[in-house]
Design an enzyme around this catalytic site. Sequence first.
Site, PDB file in Angstrom:
ATOM      1  N   CYS A   1      -9.618 101.397  98.002  1.00  0.00           N
ATOM      2  CA  CYS A   1      -8.545 101.452  99.000  1.00  0.00           C
ATOM      3  C   CYS A   1      -9.031 100.943 100.351  1.00  0.00           C
ATOM      4  O   CYS A   1      -9.644 101.693 101.117  1.00  0.00           O
ATOM      5  CB  CYS A   1      -8.018 102.880  99.127  1.00  0.00           C
ATOM      6  SG  CYS A   1      -6.732 103.024 100.372  1.00  0.00           S
TER       7      CYS A   1
ATOM      8  N   CYS B   1      -7.703 102.783 103.346  1.00  0.00           N
ATOM      9  CA  CYS B   1      -8.278 104.116 103.556  1.00  0.00           C
ATOM     10  C   CYS B   1      -9.697 104.012 104.136  1.00  0.00           C
ATOM     11  O   CYS B   1     -10.073 104.773 105.015  1.00  0.00           O
ATOM     12  CB  CYS B   1      -8.386 104.897 102.242  1.00  0.00           C
ATOM     13  SG  CYS B   1      -6.950 104.810 101.186  1.00  0.00           S
ATOM     14  N   ASP B   2     -10.505 103.094 103.594  1.00  0.00           N
ATOM     15  CA  ASP B   2     -11.953 103.138 103.857  1.00  0.00           C
ATOM     16  C   ASP B   2     -12.511 101.943 104.633  1.00  0.00           C
ATOM     17  O   ASP B   2     -13.683 101.958 105.014  1.00  0.00           O
ATOM     18  CB  ASP B   2     -12.709 103.252 102.521  1.00  0.00           C
ATOM     19  CG  ASP B   2     -12.324 104.520 101.772  1.00  0.00           C
ATOM     20  OD1 ASP B   2     -12.061 105.539 102.442  1.00  0.00           O
ATOM     21  OD2 ASP B   2     -12.273 104.490 100.527  1.00  0.00           O
TER      22      ASP B   2
END
Length: 311
Positions: free
Chosen positions: A135, A138-139
């Site tokens: 992701c 997300c990261d």
Amino acid sequence: METRQVVILGSGCAGLTAAIYTARAGLKPLVVEGHESGGQLSLTTLVENFPGFPEGIQGPQLIENMREQAAAFGAEFLADEVAEAKLGARPFTLELEDGKAPLRTQALIIASGARARWLDLPSEKALIGHGVSSCATCDGFFFRGKDILVIGGGDSAMEEALFLTRFASSVTVVHRRDEFRASKIMLERARAHAKIQWVLNAEVIEVLDVAKQEVTGVRLRATKGEKKEWEMPIAAVFLGIGHTPNTRAFGNQLPTDTDGYLVTSEYVKTPVEGVYACGDVQDRKYRQAITAAGTGCMAAIEVERFLAEAD
Ligand code: NAP
């Protein structure tokens, strides 16, 4: 135990559209949100191809809007996951993961979506959360100024690579072929980006360095010729190799194709009367937000008709 008229599994684009329609039809749907509330749209950034938003809209905002719309018509939400669905007799019984009392429902809409696929390398598994991720939204932030690797040759990989250029000093796309599944526009955008480099006809066979509990590089192998192997230093590895449908709760009760997608007829009908499937769990071909919304709508209309005839 209360018996609901309709329960919807999944709170992505398909599930929420089904919720809007069934709620407006007065069926008081219960949406079991699943582990990844909001589905894959909630993990994306700008959505440019959902009709009605000429400037584009952020994926999480689009999902939030749909959820609000469904709630305004009376949809209810349960933050849980169905561990096992018993579809042998109506009303259907749905065992919940957290051990709460099971749900019973006259009709079921499966909109449980699909989850990111992994390479299934032991080293990859060991380093998830330590530099291996599926992701980018997300990261990606954690790898500001670093060299990042993205694996895959489809739209997901191109989208991840482009998004990661915001943080990374370089993004290298590794793809096992030299032809791409990605759409022309996404591929061209990625190809035109100065920060993106390409390693084609190669696969990652190991993520380094498990002993250090951080990603320091990858071991690559050519997929053609003498299959030579080499190492490449890198700070993070992002997977963009597609998705696997979430069908664990149904065991062998519903037919799936070879990749695990639920097989439906007339767009959304499963072979079990009263059970419908929509969105990424049954669509291996289009897998777009708008097609998920479309099949969510179809499933809801089928439920309305089914319940009217069943009464
Ligand atoms: P995809 O189109 O199925 O592409 C998956 C890619 O990963 C392929 O290039 C495949 O290689 C590679 N791959 C699969 N398993 C692999 C493995 N074990 N090792 C190495 N490589 C592997 O999946 P996707 O990119 O997730 O796209 C799915 C759908 O969503 C598409 O319809 C796409 O258009 C849509 N989508 C759209 C957007 C957008 O419009 N913004 C963004 C993301 C996704 P091969 O080609 O060799 O099989």
